[in-house]
Design an enzyme around this catalytic site. Structure first.
Site, mmCIF file in Angstrom:
data_model
loop_
_atom_site.group_PDB
_atom_site.id
_atom_site.type_symbol
_atom_site.label_atom_id
_atom_site.label_comp_id
_atom_site.label_asym_id
_atom_site.label_seq_id
_atom_site.Cartn_x
_atom_site.Cartn_y
_atom_site.Cartn_z
ATOM 1 N N GLN A 35 0.823 -1.203 0.000
ATOM 2 C CA GLN A 35 0.000 0.000 0.000
ATOM 3 C C GLN A 35 0.868 1.269 0.000
ATOM 4 O O GLN A 35 0.477 2.301 0.549
ATOM 5 C CB GLN A 35 -0.944 -0.006 1.198
ATOM 6 N N SER A 36 2.025 1.194 -0.608
ATOM 7 C CA SER A 36 2.932 2.351 -0.634
ATOM 8 C C SER A 36 2.293 3.561 -1.319
ATOM 9 O O SER A 36 1.873 3.481 -2.475
ATOM 10 C CB SER A 36 4.210 1.948 -1.376
#
Ligand SMILES: *Cc1c(COP(=O)(O)O)cnc(C)c1O
Length: 326
Positions: free
Chosen positions: A69-70
């Site tokens: 989920q960067s």
């Protein structure tokens, strides 16, 4: 150093009323969550420099890495699409692996995604090297951006943000004695810290860590600061002891939430109309609140909190944790 100019700047500074009733302190928030929409958050300021460099070098492929989920990977993917480049994201897989949040947007803009499991991720440098060579062999010219965009060049984005703040202080007639920012890979903190040193302003720059313990975080930041010198024709020396990191609010670990943190974010949202994220800004605002509550930060009177974004970190799991637990 040149940069492309795409972020919505300057970002607004607003008063946070949430703190006024409990503490005799003024807290303000700088809305770097509004640098863009799909590109929102702090990573855009770094990418303005990094993308410019990639374009000068006639690169056609951006490679970067991060967690599944960067926010950085997502901003990179969207920017690549916008500038007609390809992107390859090397992401650390998690078992749930739902296509949601940042990962959804990566796919939507056509990014190529390589998932690595925990063990493969240990060999990241050699995997990046191999993937880069593969791309070169197939006729591409790739540009590798480090995790979080946090090298000396990327951090210049937050050196600029520091000077943006000095200008806003004049316009608003306020002087912030303290700046609080969420710390992950360290580039955001490094840029602000460098600006503070260069301008001899002596503000207190506090990094609320959501990733590493103090010692590690400070080492990472010093490394980035030293890398910045080359772009400023300076020879500043930096020591880890100058770096002010609070690591008491990492909680269960990077990306992991606890109910008290989520409840705090809910209360803050209801009272301020400002949405914090569960991975970064929620933890650090929670941290700032508790530092004040515990009587720390005595010297700080006018505090500026940088809202670094992260809204797409509201995955199903986090939302359900907050509202399905009754
Ligand atoms: C990446 C990120 C941070 C941390 O910034 P670093 O420069 O990596 O320290 C803080 N907040 C949000 C929302 C982020 O995405």
């Amino acid at each position: 150093m040149d940069k492309i100019m795409i972020a919505n700047l300057p970002t607004k500074i607003e008063k946070v009323h949430f703190f006024s009733k409990d503490f005799d302190k003024s807290v303000f928030i700088k809305r770097d969550d509004q640098t863009g929409m799909a590109t929102s958050g702090n990573k855009l300021r770094k990418l303005e420099y990094l993308l410019n460099d990639a374009q000068n070098k006639k690169c056609d492929y951006l490679i970067t890495n991060g967690g599944i989920q960067s926010n950085h990977a997502r901003a990179t993917a969207v920017m690549a699409a916008k500038y007609k480049m390809n992107s390859l994201l090397i992401l650390k897989e998690d078992k749930k692996g739902k296509t949601e949040g940042n990962l959804f947007f990566n796919k939507l803009v056509g990014s190529k995604i390589k998932m690595l499991d925990e063990q493969q991720y240990q060999n990241l440098p050699s995997i990046i090297k191999d993937l880069k060579e593969e791309l070169i062999d197939s006729g591409h010219n790739p540009y590798v951006i480090p995790m979080g965009g946090s090298n000396g060049m990327g951090a210049l984005g937050y050196l600029d943000a520091y000077y943006e703040i000095l200008n806003q202080e004049e316009q608003l007639g306020i002087e912030f004695d303290t700046i609080v920012v969420t710390n992950g890979s360290g580039g955001t903190y490094a840029g602000l810290f460098y600006g503070n040193k260069e301008s001899k302003r002596n503000k207190t720059i506090i990094g609320m860590s959501v990733l590493n313990q103090r010692e590690q975080a400070a080492r990472d930041i010093v490394h980035i600061l030293e890398d910045m010198n080359q772009y400023r024709d300076s020879h500043f020396r930096f020591s880890a002891t100058e770096i002010n990191i609070i690591d008491r609010y990492i909680g269960l670990g990077y990306g992991k939430s606890q109910m008290n943190e989520l409840k705090f974010i809910e209360k803050f949202a209801q009272e301020e109309g400002i949405i914090l994220d569960p991975v970064y800004t929620g933890k650090s605002m929670y941290g700032l609140y508790h530092e004040l509550k515990n009587g720390n930060l005595q010297e700080s009177q006018n505090i500026l909190f940088i809202h670094t974004g992260g809204i797409f970190g509201w995955t199903d799991e986090k939302m359900n944790m907050l509202f399905d637990s009754m």
